[in-house]
Design a protein around this motif. Structure first.
Motif, PDB file in Angstrom:
ATOM      1  N   ARG B   9       0.834  -1.205   0.000  1.00  0.00           N
ATOM      2  CA  ARG B   9       0.000   0.000   0.000  1.00  0.00           C
ATOM      3  C   ARG B   9       0.866   1.252   0.000  1.00  0.00           C
ATOM      4  N   TYR B  10       1.900   1.192   0.822  1.00  0.00           N
ATOM      5  CA  TYR B  10       2.833   2.311   0.932  1.00  0.00           C
ATOM      6  C   TYR B  10       3.485   2.583  -0.421  1.00  0.00           C
ATOM      7  N   GLY B  11       3.908   1.493  -1.084  1.00  0.00           N
ATOM      8  CA  GLY B  11       4.504   1.630  -2.407  1.00  0.00           C
ATOM      9  C   GLY B  11       3.532   2.242  -3.385  1.00  0.00           C
ATOM     10  N   PHE B  12       2.273   1.764  -3.336  1.00  0.00           N
ATOM     11  CA  PHE B  12       1.268   2.308  -4.243  1.00  0.00           C
ATOM     12  C   PHE B  12       1.077   3.801  -4.022  1.00  0.00           C
ATOM     13  N   LEU B  13       1.096   4.192  -2.744  1.00  0.00           N
ATOM     14  CA  LEU B  13       0.909   5.615  -2.426  1.00  0.00           C
ATOM     15  C   LEU B  13       2.003   6.452  -3.066  1.00  0.00           C
ATOM     16  N   LEU B  14       3.254   6.006  -2.904  1.00  0.00           N
ATOM     17  CA  LEU B  14       4.362   6.780  -3.463  1.00  0.00           C
ATOM     18  C   LEU B  14       4.301   6.810  -4.981  1.00  0.00           C
ATOM     19  N   VAL B  15       4.094   5.622  -5.565  1.00  0.00           N
ATOM     20  CA  VAL B  15       4.034   5.567  -7.022  1.00  0.00           C
ATOM     21  C   VAL B  15       2.872   6.410  -7.523  1.00  0.00           C
ATOM     22  N   GLY B  16       1.740   6.295  -6.821  1.00  0.00           N
ATOM     23  CA  GLY B  16       0.580   7.094  -7.194  1.00  0.00           C
ATOM     24  C   GLY B  16       0.896   8.575  -7.168  1.00  0.00           C
ATOM     25  N   HIS B  17       1.652   8.987  -6.138  1.00  0.00           N
ATOM     26  CA  HIS B  17       1.989  10.403  -6.015  1.00  0.00           C
ATOM     27  C   HIS B  17       2.877  10.866  -7.167  1.00  0.00           C
ATOM     28  N   LEU B  18       3.862  10.038  -7.490  1.00  0.00           N
ATOM     29  CA  LEU B  18       4.742  10.406  -8.598  1.00  0.00           C
ATOM     30  C   LEU B  18       3.980  10.418  -9.917  1.00  0.00           C
ATOM     31  N   LEU B  19       3.061   9.461 -10.084  1.00  0.00           N
ATOM     32  CA  LEU B  19       2.223   9.450 -11.282  1.00  0.00           C
ATOM     33  C   LEU B  19       1.395  10.730 -11.372  1.00  0.00           C
ATOM     34  N   ALA B  20       0.852  11.149 -10.207  1.00  0.00           N
ATOM     35  CA  ALA B  20       0.058  12.375 -10.192  1.00  0.00           C
ATOM     36  C   ALA B  20       0.905  13.567 -10.600  1.00  0.00           C
ATOM     37  N   LEU B  21       2.177  13.553 -10.165  1.00  0.00           N
ATOM     38  CA  LEU B  21       3.097  14.621 -10.559  1.00  0.00           C
ATOM     39  C   LEU B  21       3.271  14.609 -12.075  1.00  0.00           C
ATOM     40  N   GLY B  22       3.508  13.409 -12.612  1.00  0.00           N
ATOM     41  CA  GLY B  22       3.705  13.291 -14.047  1.00  0.00           C
ATOM     42  C   GLY B  22       2.473  13.669 -14.842  1.00  0.00           C
ATOM     43  N   LEU B  23       1.322  13.219 -14.368  1.00  0.00           N
ATOM     44  CA  LEU B  23       0.080  13.542 -15.070  1.00  0.00           C
ATOM     45  C   LEU B  23      -0.193  15.045 -15.034  1.00  0.00           C
ATOM     46  N   GLY B  24       0.046  15.648 -13.856  1.00  0.00           N
ATOM     47  CA  GLY B  24      -0.123  17.103 -13.743  1.00  0.00           C
ATOM     48  C   GLY B  24       0.764  17.815 -14.737  1.00  0.00           C
ATOM     49  N   ALA B  25       2.019  17.344 -14.833  1.00  0.00           N
ATOM     50  CA  ALA B  25       2.947  17.959 -15.777  1.00  0.00           C
ATOM     51  C   ALA B  25       2.425  17.839 -17.196  1.00  0.00           C
ATOM     52  N   ALA B  26       1.893  16.653 -17.524  1.00  0.00           N
ATOM     53  CA  ALA B  26       1.381  16.447 -18.876  1.00  0.00           C
ATOM     54  C   ALA B  26       0.206  17.371 -19.169  1.00  0.00           C
TER      55      ALA B  26
END
Lengths: 317, 317
Positions: B9-26
């Motif tokens: 779950r912890y891993g998903f949270l971090l990956v999710g956060h980085l994905l959100a960063l990437g998606l926001g950038a896009a």
């Protein structure tokens, strides 16, 4: 401690803070006023020289119009100089840096969103993303703090230190470590990469980024002449630095904030009142209410109130 | 819940956060890329026209040199246009705004310190001032939270609400109140003062200031044609707005952060582990050590661990 005394202390704290704001402003004024006026005079002289030499060719407001356009473009990160490729402004690394700037509230100058869609999305993204980031930091904190606590616990056991002293030692050690890894080391690296220049300038940039004040925009502007691959690597390095460095800063700040010495300092300015309400935050003791319904014997919350002085309090459990 | 599950779950949270960063950038890239390219093309066209019409009069790099100087000056808040008085940049209201921008980490663009003295002082002032500001906010919080808790307590008593529900209701109410007073109201005022323009732009500026991202520098730049008294009043109003608004934001955020629902959410991602260490922060349970030395009967901290789910836990006191 009487009610009046603590309100007086509270008043002094606020007034002192506002005074510090005013004094800081006065010092900045003294330090920055003359150089700014000098720069302005220089600029005026350049404009005047330009007008004098070439003003004959130019219709009255042409130059002003051009300058206006050029300056306005800069506030949106669009450069007029050099051969900056059209795609560079919002290529993916730049967009990532901008987004991270929003999420960390650093907000480097010179790249405010241009379009209305961009501004609205920025609003929404920040409104959702900032709380989410806080949550992630809270989770990371739960994982990292036990690790960070071990040196302090070892020192306390080894040298028979009082818990408060060990905590202070550990917080200071953490602060120095974070400062070294995230401030000095990157500053020195940056300084070397810039090929000399100013170490102080590099330190200033690092602190500016980590404290999320975000005045200086080092890379995006000055990198226009770099090899594109190096430029992008630099951007990604900056991105990683911002995220990791800010996390390290927040963890360090939290460690200091929870020191008994700091709590005592804060407690000095808070009027004595039952710790229960403030402690639970929000509504009057959700946990307290739970305690009341379940166990009628316990009459006081067992948490060590943050408002209490640093003497080791034995909670009445 | 097994160890593996929570790390996942912890891993998903971090990956999710980085994905959100990437998606926001896009998304920013998609929204801002075209307007930026368009602006750049416009600018190029203007420069080309200028060169074509008047290039004959001007020696090769004169214009570039002038533009360079003008653009560089702007990043230090020095304007080339209009009849801005020399003193305006660092007059006391402007210096106060700058200092507040440092203390609140808002850091509006375009006014980075010029001089080395200014940069060093900025470093030192922020290093000392930011923690001090946090302390002041902590003190203010102790005073204000009991007041802010009363509506919620009243609602809980009146409508027999569960503490968690009442807390959520109160937090939401506080959020709406703060949003209304510090975002909508000032935005509308600003919109009217600007004589029309864009309400969305005004809202964006308010949010930009309060979230301390600090892209837009509304007043300093555009106020050059205003009556000096009105300009200064505007600056002081902005200063008060920043300080009060930020305080209100921080209090609101703290109220939400301490909601049991939020704690549950954070707790979802934290591996189950004894609450003692994390709870006390810093060194492994200063308070726990105190407990051990004083009372040998109590084997578990009586605090409701933040990592626990939102079910009303009866601590084993």
């Amino acid at each position: 401690m009487g009610g009046l005394k603590s309100w007086a202390r509270y008043g002094f704290l606020l007034v002192g803070h506002l005074l510090a704001l005013g004094l800081g402003a006065a010092v900045f004024q003294a330090l920055e006023g003359p150089p700014a006026r000098q720069l302005q005079a220089q600029l005026r002289a350049e404009l005047a020289t330009f007008q004098a030499e070439f003003g004959a060719c130019l219709p009255p407001n042409t130059l002003e119009g051009l300058l206006d356009a050029v300056l306005a473009a800069q506030t949106h990160g669009v450069s007029s100089l050099g051969n900056s490729s059209e795609a560079k402004n919002w290529d993916l690394p730049s967009a990532l840096l901008f987004t991270a700037g929003v999420l960390t509230t650093t907000g480097y100058g010179n790249t405010a969103p241009l379009s209305w869609g961009g501004k609205v999305f920025c609003l929404v993204y920040a409104a959702l993303g900032l709380p989410a980031s806080l949550a992630v930091v809270a989770v990371l904190r739960h994982h990292l703090l036990p690790v960070l606590s071990r040196p302090g616990a070892w020192a306390a056991a080894r040298w028979q230190l009082a818990p408060a002293r060990a905590a202070l030692l550990q917080a200071t050690g953490l602060g120095l470590l974070v400062g070294g890894i995230f401030m000095l080391l990157p500053a020195v690296l940056l300084w070397q990469l810039q090929g000399g220049g100013s170490l102080l300038g590099a330190i200033y940039f690092c602190f500016d980024s980590l404290s999320t004040v975000g005045f200086e925009e080092l890379l995006p502007g000055r990198g226009r002449n770099l090899n594109p691959v190096i430029y992008h690597l630099g951007q990604l390095a900056l991105l990683g630095y911002m995220l990791l460095g800010l996390l390290a800063m927040l963890l360090t700040v939290e460690t200091f904030v929870e020191l008994p010495q700091v709590r005592a300092l804060v407690g000095f300015f808070v009027p004595s009142s039952p710790p229960i309400a403030e402690d639970q935050g929000g509504i009057v003791g959700q946990d307290e209410l739970a305690l009341r319904t379940v166990s009628s014997s316990s009459s006081m919350s067992c948490t060590a109130p943050p408002a209490a002085p640093a003497r080791e309090q034995a909670p009445a459990c």
